[in-house]
Enzyme design. Structure first.
Site, short mmCIF file in Angstrom:
data_model
loop_
_atom_site.label_atom_id
_atom_site.label_comp_id
_atom_site.label_asym_id
_atom_site.label_seq_id
_atom_site.Cartn_x
_atom_site.Cartn_y
_atom_site.Cartn_z
N CYS A 23 -92.85 1.71 42.68
CA CYS A 23 -94.23 2.19 42.48
C CYS A 23 -94.59 2.24 40.99
CB CYS A 23 -94.33 3.58 43.12
SG CYS A 23 -95.74 4.56 42.62
N CYS A 26 -95.73 5.66 39.70
CA CYS A 26 -94.58 6.56 39.64
C CYS A 26 -93.83 6.39 38.32
CB CYS A 26 -93.63 6.30 40.81
SG CYS A 26 -94.36 6.58 42.43
#
Length: 104
Positions: A23, A26
């Site tokens: 991600c 993230c």
């Protein structure tokens, strides 16, 4: 799982970052969380949970997108945020839940 439950039951605010290694947002959030931890020290706990390695926990907390941040205090979820959050915003939210001497 029981270790996770023990950690979030603390009177110390515990910010849990549900993330995935693949991600992009993230990866942006990770150094921000490190900055928050460095600034706030032992007054808070920050825990990272990889959703791909912890599918049961992710399902239990209904994680549908990453990053999802959940703030726990005394075992209760007191705040939930989605996407990238800046350090100042997280510090303010955590500070609202730090026990004062009169709370102890």
């Amino acid at each position: 799982m029981s270790e996770f439950n023990d950690i979030i039951k603390s009177s110390k605010p515990t910010l849990v970052d549900f993330f995935a290694t693949w991600c992009g947002p993230c990866k942006v959030q990770a150094p921000i969380l490190e900055e928050v931890k460095a600034k706030m020290g032992d007054e808070v706990q920050i825990l990272k949970i990889d959703v791909d390695r912890n599918p049961e926990l992710s399902a239990q907390y209904r994680i549908q997108s990453v990053p999802t941040l959940i703030l726990f205090k005394d075992g209760e979820a007191v705040w939930r945020g989605y996407g990238v959050h800046q350090a100042q915003q997280l510090e303010t939210k955590l500070a609202e839940h730090i026990p004062t001497k009169s709370d102890e």
